[in-house]
Enzyme design. Structure first.
Site, PDB file in Angstrom:
ATOM      1  N   LYS A  51      -7.558  10.015   2.228  1.00 11.66           N
ATOM      2  CA  LYS A  51      -6.543   9.295   2.997  1.00 11.66           C
ATOM      3  C   LYS A  51      -5.931  10.170   4.087  1.00 11.66           C
ATOM      4  CE  LYS A  51      -5.468   6.797  -1.272  1.00 11.66           C
ATOM      5  NZ  LYS A  51      -4.430   6.466  -2.280  1.00 11.66           N
TER       6      LYS A  51
ATOM      7  N   ARG B 230       2.036   0.468 -12.189  1.00 11.30           N
ATOM      8  CA  ARG B 230       1.370  -0.230 -11.085  1.00 11.30           C
ATOM      9  C   ARG B 230       0.801  -1.550 -11.585  1.00 11.30           C
ATOM     10  NH1 ARG B 230      -1.848   4.026  -7.284  1.00 11.30           N
ATOM     11  NH2 ARG B 230      -0.436   5.806  -7.475  1.00 11.30           N
TER      12      ARG B 230
ATOM     13  N   ARG C 144       9.830   6.127   5.257  1.00 13.41           N
ATOM     14  CA  ARG C 144      10.168   6.714   3.957  1.00 13.41           C
ATOM     15  C   ARG C 144       9.928   8.223   3.906  1.00 13.41           C
ATOM     16  NH1 ARG C 144       7.641   2.950  -0.641  1.00 13.41           N
ATOM     17  NH2 ARG C 144       8.945   4.318  -1.930  1.00 13.41           N
TER      18      ARG C 144
ATOM     19  N   PRO D  78      -1.212   3.186   2.607  1.00 16.22           N
ATOM     20  CA  PRO D  78      -2.509   2.958   3.240  1.00 16.22           C
ATOM     21  C   PRO D  78      -3.623   3.641   2.451  1.00 16.22           C
ATOM     22  CG  PRO D  78      -0.855   3.533   4.880  1.00 16.22           C
ATOM     23  CD  PRO D  78      -0.226   3.748   3.537  1.00 16.22           C
ATOM     24  N   GLU D  79      -4.693   2.893   2.202  1.00 15.70           N
ATOM     25  CA  GLU D  79      -5.829   3.419   1.456  1.00 15.70           C
ATOM     26  C   GLU D  79      -6.973   3.731   2.423  1.00 15.70           C
ATOM     27  OE1 GLU D  79      -6.684   0.997  -2.005  1.00 15.70           O
ATOM     28  OE2 GLU D  79      -4.587   0.383  -2.182  1.00 15.70           O
TER      29      GLU D  79
ATOM     30  N   HIS E 103      12.193   5.754  13.462  1.00 14.36           N
ATOM     31  CA  HIS E 103      11.457   6.441  12.405  1.00 14.36           C
ATOM     32  C   HIS E 103      10.252   7.212  12.936  1.00 14.36           C
ATOM     33  CE1 HIS E 103      13.917   4.571   9.363  1.00 14.36           C
ATOM     34  NE2 HIS E 103      13.616   3.365   9.797  1.00 14.36           N
TER      35      HIS E 103
END
EC number: 3.2.2.23
Length: 286
Positions: free
Chosen positions: A58, A270, A113, A2-3, A94
């Site tokens: 962020k 990237r 993750r 997420p940005e 999670h």
């Protein structure tokens, strides 16, 4: 990951439903995310009243009446899920951390993750926190300007893409929005940062601001795991002009033979996306 627009959207959703409420219960199910949770996290949160929200890069900052700030970072695939009073929380294996307020509102951090982070600090020491101290200016703030960018980039012998991803240059940008902003500014992602002139710096600042504002208005971009706190998807992915569109037509070009569409370039592991006509490659700058 997420940005800035996604984190801003999450922060606003949390503020809407949690601001002014008192935390009644806290649970830590796994404390081994990116960093260990503070040992006294539960004791310092329970009974505290939320007095405000902010975002830095962020990171989500939740300020409390105890003089502490709760920091949340979503990592690579994390998300925040809110359950309102009367809702039945949806179990998620999670979910590693959650808190409930006295009116029954529930806020959970789901992070498959486990690259996210939860920390607690004195509010007066936010700027000195190890995750925040070296961050560059906010791209939607007054400090981020053509003059700032020109001064910083003049010392950078890296690609402009790499420079903009450096959180000490400008805070909160990531792969998606850098690709989109560079396209709008007409700058190839492989250009050396120090070769941009004043006009290009000015265009780039304007493009970054425009892309971010549009993305925030659309609730961010839903890519794989990201959803808003109410479970709704973001919609800005439908407005991408180049990101993830390799082989498709450039929205600003007439098509073949002048332009064969968006291309993909790998930079430092990237993917970058660009139009070779709208964004002249290094050595072919017009």
């Amino acid at each position: 990951m997420p940005e800035l627009p996604e984190v801003e959207t999450v922060m606003r959703g949390m503020r809407l439903h949690l601001d002014g409420k008192t935390i009644a219960r806290v649970a830590v199910r796994r404390a081994d995310l990116r960093f260990p949770f503070p040992a006294d996290l539960v004791a310092r949160l329970e009974g505290a009243t939320i007095t405000g929200f902010a975002r830095r890069a962020k990171y989500i900052l939740i300020r409390l009446d105890t003089g502490d700030t709760l920091l949340l970072h979503l990592g690579m695939s994390g998300r925040v899920l809110l359950s309102l009073p009367g809702d039945a929380p949806v179990p998620d294996r999670h979910e590693h951390f959650f808190f409930e307020t006295t009116d029954g509102t529930r806020c959970g951090l789901i992070d498959p993750r486990r690259f996210g982070a939860v920390d607690l600090m004195p509010t007066a020491e936010e700027r000195a926190h190890r995750l925040l101290a070296r961050l560059g200016p906010e791209p939607l703030g007054n400090q981020f300007s053509q003059h700032w960018l020109q001064e910083v980039l003049a010392r950078r012998r890296t690609s402009i893409k790499a420079a903009l991803l450096d959180q000490t240059v400008v805070a909160g940008l990531g792969n998606i929005y850098v690709s989109e902003a560079l396209f709008r500014a007409g700058i190839h992602p492989a250009r050396l940062a120090c070769t941009l002139d004043a006009a290009e710096d000015a265009r780039l600042v304007q493009a970054i601001r425009a892309v971010l504002r549009e993305a925030i208005a659309a609730g961010g971009s839903s890519l794989r795991d990201y959803v808003q706190p109410d479970g709704e998807l973001g919609y800005f992915q439908h407005a991408w002009r180049v990101y993830g569109r390799a082989g498709q037509g450039c929205p600003d070009c007439p098509g073949p033979p002048a332009c064969h569409g968006v291309e993909r370039l790998e930079q430092a592991g990237r993917s970058s996306f660009f139009c070779p006509l709208c964004q002249p490659p290094p050595g072919k700058v017009s």
